[in-house]
Design a protein around this motif. Structure first.
Motif, short mmCIF file in Angstrom:
data_model
loop_
_atom_site.label_atom_id
_atom_site.label_comp_id
_atom_site.label_asym_id
_atom_site.label_seq_id
_atom_site.Cartn_x
_atom_site.Cartn_y
_atom_site.Cartn_z
N ASP A 202 0.83 -1.19 0.00
CA ASP A 202 0.00 0.00 0.00
C ASP A 202 0.88 1.25 0.00
O ASP A 202 2.10 1.18 -0.11
N LYS A 203 0.24 2.41 0.16
CA LYS A 203 0.96 3.68 0.03
C LYS A 203 1.98 3.91 1.13
O LYS A 203 2.82 4.81 1.02
N TYR A 205 4.39 2.03 1.74
CA TYR A 205 5.67 1.50 1.28
C TYR A 205 6.21 2.35 0.13
O TYR A 205 5.44 2.91 -0.66
N THR A 213 3.45 0.15 -5.66
CA THR A 213 2.42 0.73 -4.81
C THR A 213 1.36 1.41 -5.69
O THR A 213 1.60 1.68 -6.87
#
Length: 322
Positions: A202-203, A205, A213
């Motif tokens: 998700d965001k 990372y 992402t």
């Protein structure tokens, strides 16, 4: 007598020695002072558990009998130890008691009840649990491992059938496990990919060659960006389901009330080993997944991660409608 038992139980939690025979000797010495009132009129394992149907076994221990037997075969030698003072607790009983602890919410507050159920002392229960966790950690590398090239090819096809994103061989995410104290846990990276393979996250990372992402929506995304994000979310649901099943099956992870904090990572890894073994021996565990999703919803809202919580809620709605 109660003071002796209280001090002894805490000494066990603080003891960092790996010498199981020494701990068993201490158990025997406390037994000479006096024993807690343990119901020894029947054997829960021999008379009750062994008479369970496969469905009853799964309902009580939250894994199949086949999975249990496989785990026992892998770690039996590490659980069968001898003591010059008392008879050894059978490996079957040790493993069943440890799984019962992992499957019971707030089980450290119910240690007397669990010890009585399995007809062992509280101190022996502590020792058995630690021994099982250590044994599971010893075989973790065989169970929790990065897939080889052939396996990644098969996994890649499975991910593609889910969200139509070519090249994806995994999903990454984080979750919260409430504990008493903060721990410094070293991070590791996934390092083994074939050409054009990656994992998705998700965001939270960073976007890199091996971790893809979603596009960050600042109000300027075009249709193809939104389409990719939708596919990305569909593909990444598998990691949410994994966490949901882990927390739903091993409810002790909902709060690890453990004084011996350095033992917490080993306990978490032991639960993950059992989780993977359960996947190797397939069974119907949807009820545990739904229970875990409810816990994840609460956790994500508590940590102000509304986007993540909404994603879990969407997954829960999909499960309920399927």
């Amino acid at each position: 007598m109660e003071d002796h038992l209280w001090i002894f139980s805490h000494l066990l939690e603080e003891n960092s020695s790996d010498d199981d025979e020494l701990l068993q000797d201490l158990c025997w010495l406390v037994g000479c002072v006096g024993r807690t009132n343990i119901n020894r009129k029947y054997s829960f394992v021999q008379e009750i558990v062994n008479s369970f149907s496969d469905e009853e076994f799964k309902r009580n221990f939250r894994l199949t009998r086949e999975a249990f037997n496989w785990v026992q075969s892998q770690i039996k030698d590490k659980l069968d130890t001898n003591s010059k003072y008392k008879a050894n607790i059978p490996s079957e009983k040790q493993l069943l008691a440890a799984i019962w602890i992992l499957s019971t919410p707030d089980s450290y507050r119910q240690v007397q009840s669990i010890a009585g159920r399995f007809s062992i002392s509280k101190s022996s229960l502590h020792i058995s649990f630690q021994r099982v966790v250590k044994a599971l950690n010893n075989v973790a590398a065989q169970i929790i491992k990065w897939p080889n090239a052939d396996d990644r090819e098969e996994i890649q096809q499975q991910f593609y059938s889910s969200g139509q994103i070519p090249g994806c061989v995994g999903a990454i995410d984080g979750t919260y496990i409430p504990i008493k104290a903060q721990l410094k846990i070293q991070k590791d990276r996934a390092r083994f990919f074939s050409e054009n393979q990656f994992i998705i996250g998700d965001k939270a990372y960073p976007l890199c060659m091996y971790c893809i992402t979603p596009y960050i929506d600042r109000g300027n995304l075009q249709a193809h960006h939104l389409h990719f994000n939708k596919r990305h979310a569909q593909t990444r649901q598998v990691i949410e389901r994994s966490f949901a099943l882990l927390f739903g099956r091993f409810r002790h992870l909902k709060y690890l009330d453990m004084t011996k904090t350095e033992f917490i990572p080993q306990t978490v890894q032991a639960a993950c080993v059992l989780h993977n073994v359960c996947l190797m021996h397939q069974g119907n565990f949807e009820q545990y997944e739904e229970e875990g999703l409810q816990f994840l919803n609460i956790q994500n809202y508590d940590h102000d991660d509304n986007e993540e919580a909404l994603g879990v809620k969407e997954l829960q709605e999909n499960l309920e409608s399927s």
